[in-house]
Design an enzyme around this catalytic site. Structure first.
Site, PDB file in Angstrom:
ATOM      1  N   ASP A 255      -1.036  32.023   9.470  1.00 43.29           N
ATOM      2  CA  ASP A 255      -0.004  31.035   9.754  1.00 43.29           C
ATOM      3  C   ASP A 255       1.032  31.110   8.633  1.00 43.29           C
ATOM      4  O   ASP A 255       0.773  31.688   7.572  1.00 43.29           O
ATOM      5  CB  ASP A 255      -0.650  29.651   9.819  1.00 43.29           C
ATOM      6  CG  ASP A 255       0.364  28.547  10.012  1.00 43.29           C
ATOM      7  OD1 ASP A 255       1.282  28.725  10.816  1.00 43.29           O
ATOM      8  OD2 ASP A 255       0.246  27.514   9.329  1.00 43.29           O
ATOM      9  N   LYS A 256       2.191  30.533   8.847  1.00 40.55           N
ATOM     10  CA  LYS A 256       3.228  30.554   7.817  1.00 40.55           C
ATOM     11  C   LYS A 256       3.309  29.225   7.075  1.00 40.55           C
ATOM     12  O   LYS A 256       3.000  29.131   5.892  1.00 40.55           O
ATOM     13  CB  LYS A 256       4.594  30.889   8.428  1.00 40.55           C
ATOM     14  CG  LYS A 256       5.731  30.926   7.396  1.00 40.55           C
ATOM     15  CD  LYS A 256       7.079  30.984   8.048  1.00 40.55           C
ATOM     16  CE  LYS A 256       7.508  29.651   8.606  1.00 40.55           C
ATOM     17  NZ  LYS A 256       7.783  28.634   7.543  1.00 40.55           N
ATOM     18  N   THR A 257       3.703  28.183   7.798  1.00 44.45           N
ATOM     19  CA  THR A 257       3.989  26.909   7.160  1.00 44.45           C
ATOM     20  C   THR A 257       2.724  26.269   6.619  1.00 44.45           C
ATOM     21  O   THR A 257       1.757  26.064   7.347  1.00 44.45           O
ATOM     22  CB  THR A 257       4.659  25.953   8.166  1.00 44.45           C
ATOM     23  OG1 THR A 257       5.787  26.616   8.736  1.00 44.45           O
ATOM     24  CG2 THR A 257       5.112  24.682   7.475  1.00 44.45           C
TER      25      THR A 257
ATOM     26  N   ARG B  21      16.539  32.365   1.911  1.00 45.65           N
ATOM     27  CA  ARG B  21      17.106  32.025   3.215  1.00 45.65           C
ATOM     28  C   ARG B  21      18.593  31.761   3.025  1.00 45.65           C
ATOM     29  O   ARG B  21      18.981  30.948   2.188  1.00 45.65           O
ATOM     30  CB  ARG B  21      16.413  30.804   3.790  1.00 45.65           C
ATOM     31  CG  ARG B  21      14.928  30.988   3.930  1.00 45.65           C
ATOM     32  CD  ARG B  21      14.208  29.711   4.272  1.00 45.65           C
ATOM     33  NE  ARG B  21      14.596  29.208   5.572  1.00 45.65           N
ATOM     34  CZ  ARG B  21      13.828  28.424   6.320  1.00 45.65           C
ATOM     35  NH1 ARG B  21      12.637  28.081   5.898  1.00 45.65           N
ATOM     36  NH2 ARG B  21      14.236  27.995   7.480  1.00 45.65           N
TER      37      ARG B  21
ATOM     38  N   LYS C 218      -1.479  31.749  19.574  1.00 46.12           N
ATOM     39  CA  LYS C 218      -2.095  32.234  18.333  1.00 46.12           C
ATOM     40  C   LYS C 218      -3.533  32.660  18.590  1.00 46.12           C
ATOM     41  O   LYS C 218      -3.989  33.712  18.110  1.00 46.12           O
ATOM     42  CB  LYS C 218      -2.050  31.151  17.250  1.00 46.12           C
ATOM     43  CG  LYS C 218      -0.666  30.861  16.699  1.00 46.12           C
ATOM     44  CD  LYS C 218      -0.755  29.843  15.566  1.00 46.12           C
ATOM     45  CE  LYS C 218       0.595  29.580  14.937  1.00 46.12           C
ATOM     46  NZ  LYS C 218       0.517  28.665  13.780  1.00 46.12           N
TER      47      LYS C 218
ATOM     48  N   ASN D  64      -2.655  23.242  14.688  1.00 39.54           N
ATOM     49  CA  ASN D  64      -2.146  24.311  15.542  1.00 39.54           C
ATOM     50  C   ASN D  64      -2.806  25.654  15.258  1.00 39.54           C
ATOM     51  O   ASN D  64      -2.633  26.612  16.011  1.00 39.54           O
ATOM     52  CB  ASN D  64      -0.626  24.442  15.381  1.00 39.54           C
ATOM     53  CG  ASN D  64      -0.229  24.802  13.964  1.00 39.54           C
ATOM     54  OD1 ASN D  64      -0.796  24.298  13.002  1.00 39.54           O
ATOM     55  ND2 ASN D  64       0.740  25.675  13.813  1.00 39.54           N
TER      56      ASN D  64
END
Length: 1185
Positions: free
Chosen positions: A435-437, A649, A834, A857
């Site tokens: 996952d990223k966040t 970013r 996912k 998630n």
């Protein structure tokens, strides 16, 4: 509120926003209400309705209780027994236990049944304890409290698990939603609220939700619930789609359409809103987040699965030798009667049985012998193997849990191996799906650099730069200045800070740049009147970082109304003072994934009309006026590329002054588009926005660092060098995911990117499917036709993933494409996607997959992966509850895999091989003795000798090997990640290695049996009294040799000795002699053949001691020779490291084998050095040409 009407915010956010906060209209999908799939009917708090009483809705819909456990009270016994007896060895011993109650068994039933009961019971107890921990975590979630309406406008605390469909609840700020709720109203007058869905889709930006008008105006406070209007919701049935919701609300007699904007999902969190009222629509397992979860699977390691095959091989061998022995026994039995009618094998006392030795029925005798042999040769199969492995794994887990190198001081959380079944799998991970966040990032954006008028500002060092410097110079010390401790602001540059920007040549451009930052947003300021401090509530961390940067640099956004934005700016004429400037806010054109930009139209205090814009460089640079000049655009683009290379970013800022006529023409078209009705409404709004967002004047670009968790780039670099492939699965949009890919060194500028997205979302499914398939095939063609040194990255969005995962042919092509790419990033992925991607990779790859995440998630992919690692962060415990291992930071994954994973894999694989070796050695001595005794079913050893072989005399060295052995130190495991490839390649548990140990065991048994029998049987005077040795003496001597050989074999094999190793090895041998003394002293009624056999015969005979010494030495010489040759001429990686450490000393600058990686800081550094070498080479070649 105690009966008093609470003061509510007068700000109506829905008036500011253009795209996202729109009233729901009836669409085609709403016509399906009442049809299959759209049949749910909910009466909201309507206690007077006879059809909606508690019992009716409670029995029709599920409760709000959720469970992540593997077992339940009623299913534990059958399910756990199934888990145990699907192991081949356990099933065999169950059969042997049943046979032990017949007369055919050579052993007493107790000696066969008790070990089986002990092994099965111990394993089931362990499973129960681990599942009990999961139950406790579930209990903690189910017992959270929420305010529920109990009637007459009174709200009272109750448990989450007690909620049922139709209940009305009140949720406070920063609290999680206990179920899927219909938003009724909020603390804002227009029923708007902010929701954080990071636990669902990984996104940190806040989502705006809007209640339907009648409920938002009726329910202003608790007392308004005294008179409940009739409200009925008819909507879609429970499903896993997080981004859709179709339904309608019948309020009194009026129908109102419902959309995802009115649905508050379980496990999302209320932000920047004091409270909301909501009605429960979906509960428990029917909520969308639970629909996205998969059932807790029964996970088994690949070594354990292979053990079943080995045991099946041993069972086949057991059956073969049983058949072989039975055939010979039948032949011997048929020829047992001599010419005088007497039995040749009189010593077997055949007259005591009617069938077993009956020469008249040799076939029956052979069949019965076969059954007896199946039980007799059971010692080929190590029944204690499983329980020994369980003990070892539990001890390994304790070491993982107590490793202070994986302890996080900030959160006060250590690593936690929640299940010990998969320890060795940690050393075989081929692919990490992350996952990223909250996993890679820490959800903290910081304004760190900017480019204004073609000049770069900001001296801060990013995580990527820091990693590169540390990689280039191991002695690197970060001496960069540290900014003030302001969250969201890490900008350091004396040319800008402290009002010094006024002295710069381009001060006008700088002033306009920060005015755009302070004005172009939808943030809301909160002024603390006691301290005068202004804080901000923003939809995304990026937006918050921009307004904080403006505040810190003298452009403070401090007030917003329906039509104005107010700033406090530094006065250019007097930098010590601030002046208030109020801008009339005319329109807000919001950011969206398709637009990739945001604009506001304002009138400044001087009366000038301006459009201020910010957005992605790929879009904004196309909207610039030709009058900007190519040099300014070139320098800005160069700065943007450099910022992206450093993992930042970026957004480009621009503006344009408008004439009154131009704005009036736009406003007329824009208002007409907003009030239009139809499916093309948003397209009309977008077309209107394009009329004003053009011919812009370039100001510059911002660079925000999405703060990675500490050590993420270094961890990814080490994992990549270890041969582990990394996929990122995130719910974020593609641009955000790509930026993080650069930040954590999964992507770099030299990589060529293959992006797979639906080309035209308006097309039908077949056309979209064909388009995605073409993109995949084109990507494969590009890679095959490219230069082999080129590196590729694959980025795919959620819509495309749906099509890929639904088609077998597309699946295979996609995996081929992904396998050719160094990095894979899946964007806009739902939780179920996912999980499906994880299953897809696991099935396609057929190697160990590890999923790591921190939110609800991620639960599906954690359960679906071979190993699920949960991040025990600050955003709930759902991921931890579903995980196999929990760690506090992503960086700890490096030590978890490269150190503990490598050690556990080596220990378990070596332990299993050794276990089979020692049992084969022991079992074949039984077989050879029975063959020597004409397959008469007689055991060579006493029953208690047989029972205690695996329990006392050879068990402790195996446990010591599995817990403490290590080929190299932890520091060398980290320094030389290539060691980890042993696990990925499964070098230590290949069939050739397993069969090698088995052959070694057979050879040992041959040497032990034949040397013992030939040396003892041919001895005429073994005892002092002159008697030759009998069967008991031969058995004890052979047993002694076996105990010595298998224990000394451990001495030759172990690489890392501790006191525990010595105690267990030599203690096991000593324990055998102590047992002989004690057991021999027990009366013969119990000790039988073991009575005084050691004291009276063996200990006093030099033949016994000489035979033991010679047999042990002769048996171990072949292995010792093989070990010396293999280490000297064919050394493995760890042996090379040990050699360097022992004879060279310093291993800092040495490499065991060359490592080639395309991902991580090492690859980035090698790419930069390659560029330098190319330039130098080109410069040297130019003069000669």
């Amino acid at each position: 509120m105690d009966g008093n009407r609470r003061r509510r915010r007068n700000l109506r956010l829905s008036k500011i926003l253009t795209f996202s906060c729109l009233k729901s209209g009836f669409k085609d999908s709403h016509s399906q209400i009442g049809l299959p799939g759209f049949s749910r009917e909910v009466f909201i708090d309507d206690r007077q309705n006879p059809n909606s009483d508690d019992s009716w809705q409670q029995h029709r819909y599920c409760s709000n209780y959720v469970s992540s456990t593997k077992y339940h009270i009623l299913t534990f016994l059958p399910k756990s027994l199934f888990e145990q007896f699907r192991r081949v060895a356990n099933f065999y011993f169950l059969t042997a236990a049943c046979l032990s109650f017949t007369n055919l068994s050579p052993f007493e039933p107790l000696s066969v049944v008790s070990p089986l009961v002990f092994v099965i019971g111990a394993t089931m107890l362990k499973e129960a304890i681990e599942d009990g921990r999961r139950y406790q975590m579930d209990k903690e979630v189910n017992n959270r409290e929420i305010k529920i309406h109990i009637g007459s406008g009174v709200f009272r605390e109750t448990k989450w698990r007690k909620l049922k469909v139709g209940d009305v609840v009140k949720v406070g700020k920063d609290c999680y939603f206990p179920a899927d709720l219909l938003l009724l109203s909020s603390s804002y007058d227009d029923g708007v609220c902010y929701v954080e869905t990071m636990n669902l889709d990984g996104e940190t930006n806040l989502k705006l939700k809007l209640a339907v008008e009648p409920t938002s105006t009726h329910f202003q406070e608790d007392s308004d619930f005294r008179s409940m209007p009739s409200m009925t919701v008819r909507c879609e049935d429970p499903n896993a789609n997080l981004y859709t919701f179709v339904g309608n609300l019948e309020y009194e007699t009026t129908l109102h359409a419902l959309s995802p904007q009115q649905l508050l999902l379980r496990d999302s969190k209320l932000r920047n809103t004091e409270f909301v009222y909501g009605a429960v629509i979906f509960t428990g397992r029917e909520t969308k987040v639970m629909e996205n979860q998969v059932e807790m699977p029964s996970k088994r390691s690949k070594i354990e699965k292979k053990m079943d095959k080995i045991i099946a091989l041993l069972l086949s061998t057991l059956v073969f030798i049983s058949v072989f022995g039975s055939i010979f026994f039948g032949i011997y039995t048929g020829r047992d009667v001599d010419d005088d009618g007497k039995s040749k094998r009189w010593y077997l006392q055949p007259e005591d049985t009617t069938v077993y030795f009956d020469p008249e029925r040799p076939a029956v005798a052979a069949l019965l012998h076969f059954v007896s042999a199946l039980v007799l040769y059971g010692y080929f199969i190590p029944i204690s193997l499983y329980v020994t492995i369980e003990i070892v794994k539990i001890l390994q887990s304790i070491f993982i849990n107590r490793d202070m190198e994986m302890y996080d001081e900030v959160s006060d959380k250590p690593a936690h191996a929640r299940t010990s079944n998969l320890n060795e799998e940690l050393g075989q991970v081929d692919t990490v799906l992350s996952d990223k966040t909250g996993t890679l990032t820490s959800n903290s954006m910081e304004f760190i650099k900017c480019s204004i008028a073609g000049i770069s500002y900001g001296n801060g060092i990013t995580e990527v730069e820091r990693s590169l410097m540390a990689k280039k110079d191991p002695d690197f010390v970060d001496t960069a200045p540290i900014s003030t401790a302001v969250k969201g602001f890490n900008f350091i540059d004396d040319r800008i800070t402290g009002g010094n920007w006024m002295n710069q040549q381009d001060s006008d451009a700088i002033q306009m740049f920060f005015r755009v930052l302070a004005t172009c947003h939808t943030a809301i300021p909160n002024l603390d009147k006691s301290t005068g401090e202004v804080t901000y509530e923003a939809e995304s961390p990026d937006e918050a970082a921009f307004v904080i940067a403006g505040r810190e640099l003298g452009f403070q956004f401090y007030k917003r109304s329906q039509t104005t934005i107010s700033l406090l700016e530094l006065d250019p004429t007097n930098p010590r003072t601030k002046v208030e400037l109020t801008y009339d806010l005319l329109n807000v054109l919001e950011f969206s994934s398709s637009r990739k930009r945001m604009s506001v139209i304002v009138r400044d205090p001087a009366g000038k009309l301006m459009v201020m814009s910010k957005g992605a460089d790929s879009v904004m640079l196309e909207l610039l006026s030709p009058d900007n000049g190519s040099e300014l655009e070139r320098r800005t683009r160069k700065d943007v590329d450099r910022y992206a290379e450093d993992g930042l970013r970026t957004l480009v800022l621009a503006y344009r002054e408008l004439s009154e006529k131009e704005y009036m023409d736009f406003d007329k078209i824009f208002r007409g588009s907003k009030t239009s009705i139809g499916s093309d409404r948003e397209e009309k709004i977008e077309n209107a926005a394009r009329l004003i967002e053009n011919d812009l004047t370039l100001l510059g670009a911002t660079a925000v660092e999405d703060r990675l968790q500490m050590g993420v780039p270094q961890c990814i670099d080490s994992l990549s060098r270890a041969g582990i492939k990394i996929w990122v699965l995130t719910g974020d949009k593609m641009e955000t995911a790509i930026n993080i890919g650069f930040a954590c060194s999964l992507l770099r500028q030299e990589m060529k990117q293959i992006k797979i997205t639906p080309i035209d979302s308006g097309k039908d499914r077949d056309s979209l499917q064909k388009g995605i398939k073409n993109q995949i095939n084109n990507g494969l063609d590009d890679i095959h036709q490219s230069n082999p040194v080129e590196v590729w990255a694959l980025i795919i969005d959620g819509t495309s993933l749906d099509f890929v995962l639904q088609n077998r042919e597309t699946k295979d092509s996609f995996y081929k494409l992904a396998a050719c790419c160094a990095s894979v990033i899946c964007c806009r992925s739902s939780p179920i996607q996912k999980a499906l991607v994880t299953r897809f990779v696991k099935l396609q790859n057929q190697k160990t997959t590890l999923a790591i995440g921190d939110g609800a998630n991620d639960v599906g992919m954690l359960k679906e992966a071979d190993i699920g690692v949960g991040i025990s962060g600050f955003e709930g415990m759902q991921a931890v509850m579903a995980s196999d291992v929990a760690i506090a930071q992503f960086r700890f994954l490096e030590r978890l895999l490269l150190v503990h994973g490598h050690w556990c894999y080596r220990r378990i694989s070596s332990m299993v091989c050794y276990f089979f070796y020692k049992n084969i050695t022991f079992g074949f001595t039984l077989f050879f003795f029975e063959a020597f005794a004409s397959f008469s079913g007689i055991a060579a050893y006493n029953d208690w000798f047989l029972s205690l072989y695996n329990v006392f005399f050879t068990s402790l060295p195996v446990i010591a090997l599995g817990v403490f052995d290590q080929d190299v130190s932890a520091a060398h495991c980290i320094k030389f990640p290539i060691l980890y490839k042993q696990g990925i390649r499964n070098s230590l548990f290949r069939w050739i290695r397993i069969l090698g140990w088995m052959i070694n065991g057979i050879l040992n048994a041959v040497v032990i049996f034949f040397l013992c029998t030939n040396s003892l049987i041919n001895t005429n005077a073994f005892r002092r009294t002159g008697e030759p040795p009998d069967m008991q003496i031969v058995g004890v001597t052979m047993y002694t040799c076996v105990v010595w050989v298998v224990n000394v074999q451990m001495v030759l094999f172990v690489k890392y000795f501790t006191v525990i190793h010595h105690v267990s090895i030599w203690g096991g041998i000593l324990l055998w002699y102590i047992f002989l003394l004690i057991y021999g002293a027990i009366p013969p009624r119990i000790s039988e053949t073991g009575f005084m056999v050691f004291v009276e015969t063996c200990a006093s005979s030099p033949y016994y001691w000489m035979t033991t010494l010679c047999v042990v030495t002769a048996t171990l010489i072949p292995y010792l020779t093989y070990s010396v040759v293999q280490t000297s001429f064919f050394p493995m990686c760890h042996e090379k490291i040990l050699f360097m450490q022992r004879f060279i000393g310093d291993t800092r600058n040495m490499e065991v084998e060359p490592t080639h990686t395309h991902v991580g800081c090492t690859a980035r550094l090698e790419a930069k050095l390659g560029k330098i070498r190319h330039r130098v080479h080109h410069a040297l070649q130019t003069p000669s040409s």
